[in-house]
Write an enzyme that holds these catalytic residues in place. Structure first.
Site, PDB file in Angstrom:
ATOM      1  N   GLU A   1      72.334  39.002  30.245  1.00 41.37           N
ATOM      2  CA  GLU A   1      71.584  39.561  29.109  1.00 41.37           C
ATOM      3  C   GLU A   1      71.410  41.075  29.188  1.00 41.37           C
ATOM      4  OE1 GLU A   1      68.338  37.612  27.332  1.00 41.37           O
ATOM      5  OE2 GLU A   1      69.314  35.661  27.346  1.00 41.37           O
TER       6      GLU A   1
ATOM      7  N   HIS B   1      62.406  36.410  32.767  1.00 41.01           N
ATOM      8  CA  HIS B   1      62.813  35.493  33.846  1.00 41.01           C
ATOM      9  C   HIS B   1      62.465  36.125  35.186  1.00 41.01           C
ATOM     10  CE1 HIS B   1      65.742  32.704  31.710  1.00 41.01           C
ATOM     11  NE2 HIS B   1      65.353  33.523  30.757  1.00 41.01           N
TER      12      HIS B   1
END
Lengths: 406, 406
Positions: free
Chosen positions: B49, B272
């Site tokens: 990402e 995360h």
């Protein structure tokens, strides 16, 4: 076959040109292909352009005895058209779809819809794992002004990378397919140089078939004669390539092509000629000298040449991305302008609606249509730019690796 | 390191959540990630990402000294978001884009536009080739009614196949990434069973971090709390997996995760948690017993379970293909009807135009719009059906191979 030091492999490769409703005498030809394959009993059959799964199923039923193992690769809207029939058990398969494959709006060329791919099959020939990827690259529609060259080069590079990465533990690697490239084209040199694959035609001890091993010849009644005008003897674009690793030797005993018609018949299998190769593979203690090492300097040249072509394609894609983006912005501006005008009329700012209602609505719909279309194209060309950039960078890395770790 | 029998590998894996204009405090976090990576000096850094190439370039400049080798994988409209930084030379890379990745019309989920992929990097750690693929699978947006499960399963299968086929000659295989699956999910079991990869969390001698190794935790200020309501302790969806082949042993000495904030800071790296693994790899004469053999029966169960799920997805895709096809046909019929009516009026058959011109034109445009949209969707679902069929067949072949050649 365990322990036997020699394996004789007979391979059949054909671009079947079996497009439903479009290809001439398709059913008759598919039947003929099935009959001949059943009689001849090859070890591996690599077919391309079998677009209809029905044709594949028919072949599978017919060939069930001689070739108990087979696989059909599915991809894209229409399919990949790739299938494999094998006398050896097929243990595993993998499909790799090329990241670039023409343009969705080039409907007449149709490559985009096929999802062209390379299909990998792991077969077990006695005690030897055999990897025969079957593949087809983007077609060349006009050699002089070949807009698809960068796409085909990206595909050739991806094919080479895919073969390199998946064949590291394979004893025998076979590649068969319609590569849509002439033997001297940069894509073929790149593929051969980067993978170490050898061309069965160039290495064959015996050859029988069309002059220069051509697989698209004027003598075939289905070929488009005008496309072959610059090449009166035909062109060679279908290949059987191979390599063995480690302590094996391989020799191409024989290469054959059909000569405009199927053997003993008056119609051809397809608009392409079939390529039939017989390879003799021997297990032996000492590996033979690999030709790859000596060709390293040439390989760097080939990669550089390919990278230049990809760069040309990249700049073209960047221009198209820019112009479709600009078109989308203009359409959006027009829409906003119209919305402002409509709003102005509604709140009574202007002196009534200056345009007839119908033209106004039509113009709005036109703007919406252009906006949607150009946005779609912009996204598509953005993807194209990314893929071309990615390939260019991979090639730069390859060049660096070639120079630093020869 | 040539000749040294032990290699200690320190790996850092993080889903960076660095979406331009959308992710909170993106630049600050990317800077923080760069600072910590520079200080800590890992061997391999696998990031997901990183959607902006600008962020990658900034990281590259900052990390140039500690990690002289790096690669950014490009794919899709936006990009794959994958990049790798390495202390070892990166010799080669390969990108494999999953054949299915959500739906283009689910704009709010955006997976389709990312072109989710697995990126393979061949690095050379001293005398050992190391293959660390970095990857990200389709996100799960709703666990109860998970419409993307078949797509994620196809991706898990393709990832497993890709790893199997490309890692055959690799001494060390590492996989790191946000797999968007819980440890007990069928996709994870499929991936682990089919490749023989081991889960660093399950194998670690020492563990330090969030409870149960979770990587999406309520304690992180960027996570969406409502999504984690059913899992008050968080979920584990980011993994480091590994295997060694031949005469090597591997031990996961330590696994760490961040705990809601970056070490010594008050903000997290991302929504995360980062996963940090230390592996100890030893070269030795005798290969250790592979756990794959004993788990073969379970593996067949897992493949069967996955195949059932893919079958469910296949039937849903077939229904959607049918209904979009029917919609396209209806729109086409409406258009033809309108054309006939217009033609009738033109040749003076009818008693003048029965509809007001504006409504008639609007209806025609609407029909054209519906026709285009439903044709597009029909093509898309056709591709989806093909891919799901292909995967189902591959899984069937895998089951046969498992039964016949255990």
């Amino acid at each position: 076959m365990e322990g036997d030091p020699t394996l004789r492999l007979r391979i059949f490769d054909l671009n079947c040109w079996a497009i439903r409703y479009l290809s001439k005498r398709r059913q008759e030809r598919v039947q003929l292909i099935g009959d001949v394959l059943r009689q001849e009993g090859f070890d591996l059959v690599l077919l391309q352009e079998v677009w209809s799964e029905r044709d594949y199923s028919d072949l599978k039923v017919k060939l069930g005895r001689s070739y108990p193992f087979s696989h059909y690769f599915r991809s894209g809207v229409i399919g990949s058209g790739l299938c494999v029939f094998s006398r050896f058990p097929i243990l595993d398969t993998l499909l790799y779809q090329y990241s670039l494959n023409g343009y969705p709006y080039m409907l007449q060329h149709g490559d985009w819809f096929c999802g062209k791919s390379v299909g990998l099959v792991v077969a077990w020939g006695g005690s030897w794992p055999v990897l025969p990827p079957s593949c087809q690259l983007h077609a060349e529609y006009c050699r002089e002004k070949d807009a698809y060259l960068p796409h085909r080069l990206v595909q050739a590079w991806e094919l080479a990378q895919f073969i390199r990465h998946t064949s590291k533990a394979a004893d025998v690697v076979l590649v068969g397919g319609d590569l849509n490239m002439h033997p001297e084209d940069v894509g073929i040199r790149l593929l051969r140089g980067w993978t170490g694959l050898r061309d069965a035609f160039a290495e064959a001890t015996r050859f029988e078939g069309c002059e220069d091993g051509c697989t698209l010849v004027p003598g075939n009644c289905f070929t488009v004669k005008s496309e072959l005008l610059p090449f009166p003897r035909g062109i060679r674009i279908d290949y059987v390539l191979y390599k063995v690793t480690g302590s094996f030797t391989v020799k191409c005993e024989e290469l054959k092509t059909t000569k405009g018609t199927a053997p003993g018949m008056d119609i051809p299998f397809s608009d392409h000629e079939a390529v039939m190769a017989t390879l003799q593979i021997r297990r032996q203690g000492q590996a033979v000298g690999d030709t790859l090492g000596t060709a390293e300097a040439t390989l760097a040249d080939v990669v550089t040449e390919a990278r230049t072509e990809v760069g040309v394609g990249l700049r073209a894609a960047q221009r198209q991305r820019y112009s479709t983006g600009r078109m989308a912005v203009l359409a959006l501006l027009l829409l906003l302008l119209q919305a402002a005008a409509a709003l102005g009329t509604l709140v009574g700012l202007g002196a009534g609606q200056p345009f007839p209602k119908l033209s106004f609505t039509l113009l709005a719909f036109l703007a919406i249509g252009v906006l949607l279309l150009s946005t779609g194209l912009h996204l598509f060309h953005t993807m194209e730019v990314k893929m071309l950039q990615g390939t260019e960078e991979q090639m730069r890395m390859a060049l660096r690796t070639l120079q630093e770790h020869p």
